[in-house]
Design a protein around this motif. Structure first.
Motif, PDB file in Angstrom:
ATOM      1  N   ARG A  35       3.426   8.208 -16.891  1.00 24.46           N
ATOM      2  CA  ARG A  35       2.457   7.237 -16.471  1.00 24.46           C
ATOM      3  C   ARG A  35       3.356   6.014 -15.148  1.00 24.46           C
ATOM      4  N   SER A  36       3.030   5.832 -14.141  1.00 25.26           N
ATOM      5  CA  SER A  36       3.310   4.779 -13.924  1.00 25.26           C
ATOM      6  C   SER A  36       3.055   3.060 -14.124  1.00 25.26           C
ATOM      7  N   LYS A  37       3.998   2.412 -13.890  1.00 20.16           N
ATOM      8  CA  LYS A  37       3.228   1.282 -14.116  1.00 20.16           C
ATOM      9  C   LYS A  37       1.877   0.505 -13.093  1.00 20.16           C
ATOM     10  N   LEU A  38       2.029   1.343 -12.125  1.00 17.70           N
ATOM     11  CA  LEU A  38       1.070   1.029 -11.244  1.00 17.70           C
ATOM     12  C   LEU A  38      -0.262   0.792 -11.795  1.00 17.70           C
ATOM     13  N   ARG A  39      -1.275   0.165 -11.705  1.00 20.86           N
ATOM     14  CA  ARG A  39      -2.757   0.487 -11.921  1.00 20.86           C
ATOM     15  C   ARG A  39      -3.061   0.814 -11.049  1.00 20.86           C
ATOM     16  N   ALA A  40      -5.189   1.335 -11.161  1.00 18.79           N
ATOM     17  CA  ALA A  40      -5.612   1.818 -10.426  1.00 18.79           C
ATOM     18  C   ALA A  40      -6.750   1.139 -10.531  1.00 18.79           C
ATOM     19  N   GLY A  41      -7.267   0.576 -11.240  1.00 16.31           N
ATOM     20  CA  GLY A  41      -8.058  -0.501 -11.476  1.00 16.31           C
ATOM     21  C   GLY A  41      -8.151  -2.085 -10.510  1.00 16.31           C
ATOM     22  N   VAL A  49       1.166  -1.077   0.450  1.00 12.69           N
ATOM     23  CA  VAL A  49      -0.084  -0.248  -0.261  1.00 12.69           C
ATOM     24  C   VAL A  49       1.184   0.745  -0.043  1.00 12.69           C
ATOM     25  N   THR A  50       2.171   1.088   0.624  1.00 13.99           N
ATOM     26  CA  THR A  50       2.594   2.340   0.861  1.00 13.99           C
ATOM     27  C   THR A  50       3.816   2.750  -0.934  1.00 13.99           C
ATOM     28  N   THR A  51       3.595   0.892  -0.990  1.00 10.24           N
ATOM     29  CA  THR A  51       4.349   1.536  -2.440  1.00 10.24           C
ATOM     30  C   THR A  51       3.381   2.177  -3.489  1.00 10.24           C
ATOM     31  N   PHE A  52       2.288   1.869  -3.394  1.00  4.19           N
ATOM     32  CA  PHE A  52       1.257   2.616  -4.642  1.00  4.19           C
ATOM     33  C   PHE A  52       0.932   4.194  -3.829  1.00  4.19           C
ATOM     34  N   TRP A  53       1.220   4.586  -2.817  1.00  5.63           N
ATOM     35  CA  TRP A  53       1.224   6.361  -2.361  1.00  5.63           C
ATOM     36  C   TRP A  53       2.325   6.523  -2.665  1.00  5.63           C
ATOM     37  N   GLU A  54       3.240   6.383  -2.809  1.00  3.54           N
ATOM     38  CA  GLU A  54       4.600   6.811  -2.932  1.00  3.54           C
ATOM     39  C   GLU A  54       4.936   6.939  -4.411  1.00  3.54           C
ATOM     40  N   VAL A  55       4.442   5.968  -5.217  1.00  4.68           N
ATOM     41  CA  VAL A  55       4.570   5.889  -6.654  1.00  4.68           C
ATOM     42  C   VAL A  55       3.833   7.093  -7.303  1.00  4.68           C
ATOM     43  N   LYS A  56       2.339   6.984  -7.026  1.00  6.55           N
ATOM     44  CA  LYS A  56       1.230   7.956  -7.259  1.00  6.55           C
ATOM     45  C   LYS A  56       1.318   8.948  -6.741  1.00  6.55           C
ATOM     46  N   THR A  57       2.403  10.029  -5.836  1.00  8.64           N
ATOM     47  CA  THR A  57       3.060  10.730  -5.221  1.00  8.64           C
ATOM     48  C   THR A  57       3.618  11.431  -6.247  1.00  8.64           C
ATOM     49  N   LYS A  58       5.145  10.739  -7.129  1.00  9.49           N
ATOM     50  CA  LYS A  58       5.829  10.917  -7.658  1.00  9.49           C
ATOM     51  C   LYS A  58       5.646  10.847  -8.935  1.00  9.49           C
ATOM     52  N   GLU A  59       4.772  10.376  -9.630  1.00 11.70           N
ATOM     53  CA  GLU A  59       3.588  10.518 -11.174  1.00 11.70           C
ATOM     54  C   GLU A  59       3.126  11.978 -10.358  1.00 11.70           C
ATOM     55  N   PRO A  93      -4.340   6.079  -3.982  1.00 10.92           N
ATOM     56  CA  PRO A  93      -4.725   7.165  -3.526  1.00 10.92           C
ATOM     57  C   PRO A  93      -4.946   8.212  -3.833  1.00 10.92           C
ATOM     58  N   THR A  94      -6.203   9.368  -3.478  1.00  8.74           N
ATOM     59  CA  THR A  94      -6.767  10.287  -4.600  1.00  8.74           C
ATOM     60  C   THR A  94      -6.257  11.439  -3.787  1.00  8.74           C
ATOM     61  N   LYS A  95      -6.442  12.531  -5.319  1.00  8.92           N
ATOM     62  CA  LYS A  95      -5.747  13.492  -4.951  1.00  8.92           C
ATOM     63  C   LYS A  95      -6.087  13.666  -3.545  1.00  8.92           C
ATOM     64  N   LYS A  96      -7.171  14.172  -3.207  1.00 13.32           N
ATOM     65  CA  LYS A  96      -7.200  14.336  -1.692  1.00 13.32           C
ATOM     66  C   LYS A  96      -5.717  14.065  -0.128  1.00 13.32           C
ATOM     67  N   ASP A  97      -5.832  12.390  -0.828  1.00 15.56           N
ATOM     68  CA  ASP A  97      -4.673  11.632   0.027  1.00 15.56           C
ATOM     69  C   ASP A  97      -3.529  12.017  -0.402  1.00 15.56           C
ATOM     70  N   LEU A  98      -2.830  12.660  -1.598  1.00 12.26           N
ATOM     71  CA  LEU A  98      -2.038  12.522  -1.463  1.00 12.26           C
ATOM     72  C   LEU A  98      -2.107  14.475  -1.014  1.00 12.26           C
ATOM     73  N   LEU A 144       5.418  14.688 -11.591  1.00 12.11           N
ATOM     74  CA  LEU A 144       5.859  15.102 -12.608  1.00 12.11           C
ATOM     75  C   LEU A 144       4.982  15.368 -13.903  1.00 12.11           C
ATOM     76  N   ARG A 145       3.454  14.719 -13.075  1.00 11.04           N
ATOM     77  CA  ARG A 145       2.636  15.048 -14.609  1.00 11.04           C
ATOM     78  C   ARG A 145       2.662  16.686 -14.238  1.00 11.04           C
ATOM     79  N   GLU A 146       2.848  17.515 -13.686  1.00 11.67           N
ATOM     80  CA  GLU A 146       3.062  18.716 -13.742  1.00 11.67           C
ATOM     81  C   GLU A 146       3.813  19.142 -15.035  1.00 11.67           C
ATOM     82  N   SER A 147       5.088  18.363 -15.527  1.00  6.03           N
ATOM     83  CA  SER A 147       5.376  18.980 -16.083  1.00  6.03           C
ATOM     84  C   SER A 147       5.025  18.522 -17.656  1.00  6.03           C
TER      85      SER A 147
END
Length: 206
Positions: free
Chosen positions: A81-87, A60-70, A119-124, A73-76
């Motif tokens: 997209r990361s390899k982790l899937r939200a589905g 779970v921590t990995t999903f949150w950390e990767v989503k945060t980094k993603e 995590p959702t945007k609010k979670d981040l 990076l997507r701001e620029s």
């Protein structure tokens, strides 16, 4: 630790005792794909609740950390997209570091999508302290959904220390034994002189 994204062919040829955590995703015509989490952080050493919690919390921590980094990076570059899937995965497979299967869990009708894996945007936007709390709660919910708290022991019972008791007769006999004379007293007693500690002289029979 590492994460591998497996296509249908790779997943079909994957070892049946591959250690770690496997997320299987449903594909067309039965050609399922997968995500494989492996390494010390994702492989339980024993089949206990504590080890399952450690492993799943790391996932779970990995999903949150990767989503945060993603998100950063997507701001620029919005195409990142990361390899982790939200589905929602089709199936979850957990094996120990020795390749022993702990659980194969079908997730099609589970509450998986509502336990905060991705995590959702609010979670981040939460602080680091709040994030740890939500990751902990998400892992706890996942443990409940997988029924680990019922099926697995909390920890491995340690063998009780065995104390060997002496027979009562031996204890009594040892307590009744006279105290040995000190080395300083022995010469004085043999010569019939007064010991240095002021005790009366003891006559020695010829």
């Amino acid at each position: 630790m590492a994460i591998s994204k497996l296509n249908a062919e790779q997943f079909a040829n994957m070892a049946v005792n591959a250690a770690g955590v496997v997320f299987e995703y449903a594909g067309k015509d039965g050609k399922n794909t997968a995500m494989h989490f492996f390494g010390a952080d994702y492989e339980a050493t024993v089949k206990t609740q504590d080890e399952m919690f450690r492993v799943l919390r790391n996932v779970v921590t990995t999903f949150w950390e990767v989503k945060t980094k993603e998100s950063l990076l997507r701001e620029s570059n919005d195409g990142i997209r990361s390899k982790l899937r939200a589905g929602t995965p089709h199936r979850l497979i957990i094996r120990t570091s020795a390749g022993i299967t702990v659980k194969i869990f079908d997730l099609d009708a589970s509450v998986w999508a509502r336990i905060g894996l991705m995590p959702t945007k609010k979670d981040l936007e939460r602080s680091a302290r709040d994030r740890k709390k939500y990751i902990h709660n998400a892992t706890k919910a996942l443990m409940e959904a997988l029924n680990f708290r019922v099926e697995l022991p909390k920890d491995i019972a340690q063998p009780e220390e065995v104390q060997i008791e002496q027979p009562a007769e031996q204890v009594v006999a040892e307590s009744a034994m006279p105290v040995a004379e000190t080395v300083a007293e022995q010469p004085a007693r043999r010569r019939g002189r007064k010991p240095r500690n002021g005790a009366e002289p003891v006559a020695v029979a010829a």
